[in-house]
Design an enzyme around this catalytic site. Structure first.
Site, PDB file in Angstrom:
ATOM      1  N   GLY A  12     151.308 -13.924  -7.147  1.00  0.00           N
ATOM      2  CA  GLY A  12     151.270 -13.637  -8.591  1.00  0.00           C
ATOM      3  C   GLY A  12     150.232 -14.472  -9.309  1.00  0.00           C
ATOM      4  N   TYR A 154     168.055 -12.376 -12.658  1.00  0.00           N
ATOM      5  CA  TYR A 154     166.985 -13.390 -12.662  1.00  0.00           C
ATOM      6  C   TYR A 154     167.569 -14.778 -12.401  1.00  0.00           C
ATOM      7  CZ  TYR A 154     163.286 -16.500 -14.208  1.00  0.00           C
ATOM      8  OH  TYR A 154     162.346 -17.512 -14.257  1.00  0.00           O
TER       9      TYR A 154
HETATM   10  N1  LIG Z   1     156.746 -18.625 -18.125  1.00  0.00           N
HETATM   11  C1  LIG Z   1     157.647 -19.613 -18.188  1.00  0.00           C
HETATM   12  O1  LIG Z   1     157.744 -20.338 -19.186  1.00  0.00           O
HETATM   13  C2  LIG Z   1     158.555 -19.868 -17.010  1.00  0.00           C
HETATM   14  C3  LIG Z   1     159.754 -20.537 -17.214  1.00  0.00           C
HETATM   15  C4  LIG Z   1     160.583 -20.792 -16.125  1.00  0.00           C
HETATM   16  C5  LIG Z   1     160.206 -20.390 -14.856  1.00  0.00           C
HETATM   17  N2  LIG Z   1     159.032 -19.727 -14.680  1.00  0.00           N
HETATM   18  C6  LIG Z   1     158.665 -19.294 -13.330  1.00  0.00           C
HETATM   19  O2  LIG Z   1     157.306 -19.641 -13.085  1.00  0.00           O
HETATM   20  C7  LIG Z   1     156.642 -18.591 -12.353  1.00  0.00           C
HETATM   21  C8  LIG Z   1     155.430 -18.094 -13.122  1.00  0.00           C
HETATM   22  O3  LIG Z   1     155.837 -17.689 -14.432  1.00  0.00           O
HETATM   23  P1  LIG Z   1     155.010 -16.609 -15.272  1.00  0.00           P
HETATM   24  O4  LIG Z   1     155.697 -16.482 -16.579  1.00  0.00           O
HETATM   25  O5  LIG Z   1     153.560 -16.935 -15.203  1.00  0.00           O
HETATM   26  O6  LIG Z   1     155.308 -15.307 -14.360  1.00  0.00           O
HETATM   27  P2  LIG Z   1     155.070 -13.749 -14.709  1.00  0.00           P
HETATM   28  O7  LIG Z   1     153.842 -13.617 -15.507  1.00  0.00           O
HETATM   29  O8  LIG Z   1     156.327 -13.175 -15.271  1.00  0.00           O
HETATM   30  O9  LIG Z   1     154.906 -13.148 -13.241  1.00  0.00           O
HETATM   31  C9  LIG Z   1     153.970 -13.700 -12.325  1.00  0.00           C
HETATM   32  C10 LIG Z   1     153.396 -12.620 -11.474  1.00  0.00           C
HETATM   33  O10 LIG Z   1     154.379 -12.044 -10.615  1.00  0.00           O
HETATM   34  C11 LIG Z   1     153.854 -10.798 -10.225  1.00  0.00           C
HETATM   35  N3  LIG Z   1     154.867  -9.866  -9.738  1.00  0.00           N
HETATM   36  C12 LIG Z   1     156.036  -9.537 -10.319  1.00  0.00           C
HETATM   37  N4  LIG Z   1     156.660  -8.574  -9.594  1.00  0.00           N
HETATM   38  C13 LIG Z   1     155.835  -8.298  -8.547  1.00  0.00           C
HETATM   39  C14 LIG Z   1     155.899  -7.372  -7.455  1.00  0.00           C
HETATM   40  N5  LIG Z   1     156.928  -6.537  -7.281  1.00  0.00           N
HETATM   41  N6  LIG Z   1     154.877  -7.353  -6.571  1.00  0.00           N
HETATM   42  C15 LIG Z   1     153.808  -8.170  -6.722  1.00  0.00           C
HETATM   43  N7  LIG Z   1     153.688  -9.057  -7.746  1.00  0.00           N
HETATM   44  C16 LIG Z   1     154.688  -9.111  -8.647  1.00  0.00           C
HETATM   45  C17 LIG Z   1     153.242 -10.244 -11.505  1.00  0.00           C
HETATM   46  O11 LIG Z   1     152.203  -9.378 -11.160  1.00  0.00           O
HETATM   47  P3  LIG Z   1     151.599  -8.353 -12.277  1.00  0.00           P
HETATM   48  O12 LIG Z   1     150.736  -9.227 -13.125  1.00  0.00           O
HETATM   49  O13 LIG Z   1     150.848  -7.381 -11.510  1.00  0.00           O
HETATM   50  O14 LIG Z   1     152.770  -7.781 -12.995  1.00  0.00           O
HETATM   51  C18 LIG Z   1     152.804 -11.475 -12.272  1.00  0.00           C
HETATM   52  O15 LIG Z   1     151.396 -11.619 -12.336  1.00  0.00           O
HETATM   53  C19 LIG Z   1     157.702 -17.516 -12.112  1.00  0.00           C
HETATM   54  O16 LIG Z   1     158.307 -17.726 -10.849  1.00  0.00           O
HETATM   55  C20 LIG Z   1     158.716 -17.773 -13.206  1.00  0.00           C
HETATM   56  O17 LIG Z   1     160.021 -17.321 -12.874  1.00  0.00           O
HETATM   57  C21 LIG Z   1     158.201 -19.438 -15.736  1.00  0.00           C
END
Ligand SMILES: NC(=O)c1ccc[n+]([C@@H]2O[C@H](COP(=O)([O-])OP(=O)(O)OC[C@H]3O[C@@H](n4cnc5c(N)ncnc54)[C@H](OP(=O)(O)O)[C@@H]3O)[C@@H](O)[C@H]2O)c1
Length: 243
Positions: A12, A154
């Protein structure tokens, strides 16, 4: 470990936190294999931004809902770079599911992306990681312990990923360290209304959201300096877990 000349597979990686991690590792001289769902303009922009830092960067397309495609990724990295030192399980799906909304199909899809794909990748990478004395970093979530209401699949998947992190730390020791990094709010989901943001911020003792760079910096530290840290979940949540 020595990052310069190592190779990391980051899932991702096209945007948001994944891209911040990729660019931070590229800054440190680490070659990057950037997994993406689709090799779109975001994936190419991330690849070009990493390559501009003087490392080798490639995009690898795969749906994390396709177990065979997931299992093939580490082999593709080794074929391309000759080694795989670091696996970063960053990709996730973050969608609401209340008790009333429950569907088995959605539940299984969310767990497939957030839990099963990291397991398949760890299994398929194990030999390469062991011979490199490598690392696995799993992106967890502070909400695993204090679940968001209405995010059943989730929060369950992230709690299970914490447990998997500890089990993999035992299974891959002594050659490989496995650590979970658990953001609180590092980047708001898009879209999110301002009332919800205010409510979430009011629970963060440091009074503000974090940044993707907070996550990327910790991961950089763990990779470069964390030789004696394994099986731990490190929160980067501004103290949210205290309230
Ligand atoms: N953002 C926050 O504040 C936060 C807070 C707590 C935990 N986290 C964790 O930190 C990590 C990164 O967060 P984020 O917000 O940057 O994540 P995100 O943008 O929601 O997702 C990251 C990537 O996962 C890919 N993805 C999702 N489903 C997929 C599938 N079926 N096949 C292939 N790729 C897939 C997406 O690809 P596409 O771009 O193509 O959709 C996206 O680019 C995650 O594990 C999240 O749970 C984030």
């Amino acid at each position: 470990m020595q990052l310069r000349g190592s190779t990391a597979l980051i899932t991702g990686a096209s945007r948001r936190i994944g891209r911040a991690i990729a660019e931070r590792l590229a800054d440190a001289g680490c070659n990057v294999a950037l997994h993406c769902r689709h090799a779109d303009e975001h994936a190419h922009a991330c690849r070009d931004a990493c390559a501009a830092r003087g490392v080798r960067a490639v995009t690898l397309e795969a749906s994390l809902l396709d177990p065979d495609a997931v299992a093939a990724l580490p082999g593709l990295v080794v074929a391309e770079f000759g080694r795989l030192d670091i696996l970063i399980n960053n990709a996730a799906t973050f969608e609401p599911m209340s008790l009333a909304d429950f569907s088995l199909d959605r539940w299984q899809r969310d767990l497939a992306v957030n839990l099963t794909a990291p397991m398949i990748l760890a299994h398929a990478s194990a030999a390469a990681l062991r011979s490199a004395g490598g690392r696995v970093i799993n992106l967890c979530d502070a909400a695993a312990e204090r679940p968001f209401p209405g995010y059943l699949s989730y929060c369950t998947s992230k709690a299970a990923l914490e447990s998997l992190t500890r089990s993999l730390a035992l299974a891959l020791a002594p050659e490989v360290c496995v650590v979970g990094v658990a953001p609180g709010v590092a980047l708001w989901p898009d879209p999110m209304d301002s009332a919800t943001k205010e409510r979430l911020l009011s629970r963060i003792p440091l009074g503000r959201s974090g940044e993707p760079s907070d996550i990327a910096e910790l991961i950089h530290f763990l990779l470069e300096r964390g030789d004696y840290i394994t099986g731990q979940i490190l929160r980067v949540d501004g103290g949210r877990a205290l309230r």
